[in-house]
Design an enzyme around this catalytic site. Sequence first.
Site, PDB file in Angstrom:
ATOM      1  N   LYS A  45       0.851  -1.181   0.000  1.00  0.00           N
ATOM      2  CA  LYS A  45       0.000   0.000   0.000  1.00  0.00           C
ATOM      3  C   LYS A  45       0.892   1.239   0.000  1.00  0.00           C
ATOM      4  CE  LYS A  45      -2.126   2.227   3.811  1.00  0.00           C
ATOM      5  NZ  LYS A  45      -1.103   2.864   4.609  1.00  0.00           N
ATOM      6  N   ASP A  80      -5.185   6.791   4.036  1.00  0.00           N
ATOM      7  CA  ASP A  80      -4.123   6.059   4.719  1.00  0.00           C
ATOM      8  C   ASP A  80      -4.670   4.885   5.548  1.00  0.00           C
ATOM      9  OD1 ASP A  80      -1.321   5.823   5.553  1.00  0.00           O
ATOM     10  OD2 ASP A  80      -2.039   6.453   7.530  1.00  0.00           O
ATOM     11  N   HIS A 116      -7.251  -0.423   5.825  1.00  0.00           N
ATOM     12  CA  HIS A 116      -7.284  -1.207   7.066  1.00  0.00           C
ATOM     13  C   HIS A 116      -8.686  -1.280   7.689  1.00  0.00           C
ATOM     14  CE1 HIS A 116      -3.083  -1.001   6.494  1.00  0.00           C
ATOM     15  NE2 HIS A 116      -2.829   0.113   7.139  1.00  0.00           N
TER      16      HIS A 116
HETATM   17  C1  BG6 Z   1       0.012   2.153   8.008  1.00  0.00           C
HETATM   18  C2  BG6 Z   1      -0.305   3.640   7.938  1.00  0.00           C
HETATM   19  O1  BG6 Z   1      -0.519   1.481   6.917  1.00  0.00           O
HETATM   20  O2  BG6 Z   1      -0.543   1.640   9.214  1.00  0.00           O
HETATM   21  C3  BG6 Z   1       0.233   4.359   9.153  1.00  0.00           C
HETATM   22  O3  BG6 Z   1       0.310   4.162   6.766  1.00  0.00           O
HETATM   23  C4  BG6 Z   1      -0.293   3.712  10.420  1.00  0.00           C
HETATM   24  O4  BG6 Z   1      -0.119   5.728   9.115  1.00  0.00           O
HETATM   25  C5  BG6 Z   1      -0.048   2.228  10.393  1.00  0.00           C
HETATM   26  O5  BG6 Z   1       0.359   4.307  11.517  1.00  0.00           O
HETATM   27  C6  BG6 Z   1      -0.711   1.546  11.562  1.00  0.00           C
HETATM   28  O6  BG6 Z   1      -0.285   0.220  11.614  1.00  0.00           O
HETATM   29  P1  BG6 Z   1      -0.164  -0.557  12.984  1.00  0.00           P
HETATM   30  O7  BG6 Z   1       0.283  -1.924  12.588  1.00  0.00           O
HETATM   31  O8  BG6 Z   1       0.841   0.184  13.805  1.00  0.00           O
HETATM   32  O9  BG6 Z   1      -1.522  -0.507  13.585  1.00  0.00           O
END
Ligand code: BG6
Length: 482
Positions: free
Chosen positions: A148, A235, A240
């Site tokens: 991504k 983002d 997610h």
């Molecule tokens: C990433 C985003 O995909 O996921 C970030 O670009 C974010 O901005 C991160 O902080 C969060 O991932 P995790 O695994 O720390 O929850």
Amino acid sequence: MVTRVIPVDPFDLVVFGGTGDLARRKILPGLYRRFCDGQITSDSRVIGAARGEMSADDYRAFVSQAIDEFSGTSNEDDSSKNEFLKILDFVRIDAMGEDGWEDLADKSRENTIRAFYFSVAPSLFGELASRLKRFGLADKTSRIVVEKPFGHDLKTAQDLNAVLAKYFDESQVYRIDHYLGKETVQNLMAVRFGNMLFEPLWNAQYVDHIQITVAETVGVEGRGNYYDKSGAMRDMVQNHLMQLLCLIAMEPPAKFEPDAVRDEKLKVIRALDPVDWHHIVRGQYVEHAGARGYREAVGNPSSKTESFVALKVALSNWRWAGTPFYLRTGKKLRAQASEIAVVFKDTPHSIFGPEAGNHRNVLVIRLQPNEGMTLDVTIKEPGPGGMRLLDVPLDMSFAEALGGSVVPDAYERLIMDVIRGNQTLFMRGDEVEAAWAWTDPIIEGWNARHDVPKPYDAGSSGPDDSLMLMHRDGRRWRDIQS
Ligand code: BG6
């Protein structure tokens, strides 16, 4: 708890962008941990490919440092690290030109699983894919791994899909959303489809609403340049949160197989209603208690990019019509807390009368930190004085229940799935496009209206308007606390 580790077949993995940040922090330390666990054997090879001048030994030294810094292993015994470093190699490559490709082709072995990790800017995907074909590096069984952001909007995602499809079949493309590699996210499917208890109640008849929260305490850190053009919607929500929503809302797939699972997720995205303006709150953090504000952090004093979004989302399908999903995510919030709360409806009639108050079962699945699950159950408040009711949590911490076993990081799991050829936890091209098709009008609307995000204090729970989003419906967010 001892987990049996089955080694994967020997492979050649080429990491384009092999000296980049993602490779240093996640990919290479992750591979090392899989090696230490015996899942990767010493007849596999990992070839870093990058623009800079570097010998194979320089690369090993670079990876050795990355392991020390990011693998989280104690390297009292250097022998496994030395063994791992032996499977590494390096090729200097020009993604846009001819240099290095013959060299890479020479290093590539016949009859071995070959995977190519594009840990580079998406603008290079086409360049790399075409050269892999031209120099005979990739065949029908090769795998391409892409990161991504997969596109900036629907159009750019379609273009990326088209460029990859020119050279590779969809069955060869592994689009990473690292949330799908998290154990607790996969556990959503185990909880839903491995228990008889929940699924009969998992619908609009019994569920009042669902809250999905991904709250971070970090700000934009050193990524201001990227983030300011992206914002929380692109983002986090488009990928997610959307994936979490899919796993919570989808119909049971007939089998735990790639297309069976991805077909069901796609149906969820396609069933999403367009979001009403009154059901979206954007926020941007401002300086508070010594913490820098967003605009200072990204060096853009007039930035209108959101670092927080809260949305009320509806799914028009048989299972969920009438049950809202509330989604929120943001940076610089008061605690790091990612969780899904399924709030069940009131009982149809209270036999205890109005004095007993309103009580609801709530199932909370904590994704991180303090991974676990809580189910609020209503019981009698002990003691004399009539029938008073009380909600008590049945609380399970995964760390306690599973005896503190070490869980592989999301990237480790996903890379091993690439080698095994299992696409279940990767996004299919049509899924990504459908997610953009839903997200684009929201972002276009903001741009058309010159929308300015609501300020919220760094270290708070986000803008007050996000509280109102639920209050209006007679509901409230769960507190953000880790
Ligand atoms: C990433 C985003 O995909 O996921 C970030 O670009 C974010 O901005 C991160 O902080 C969060 O991932 P995790 O695994 O720390 O929850």
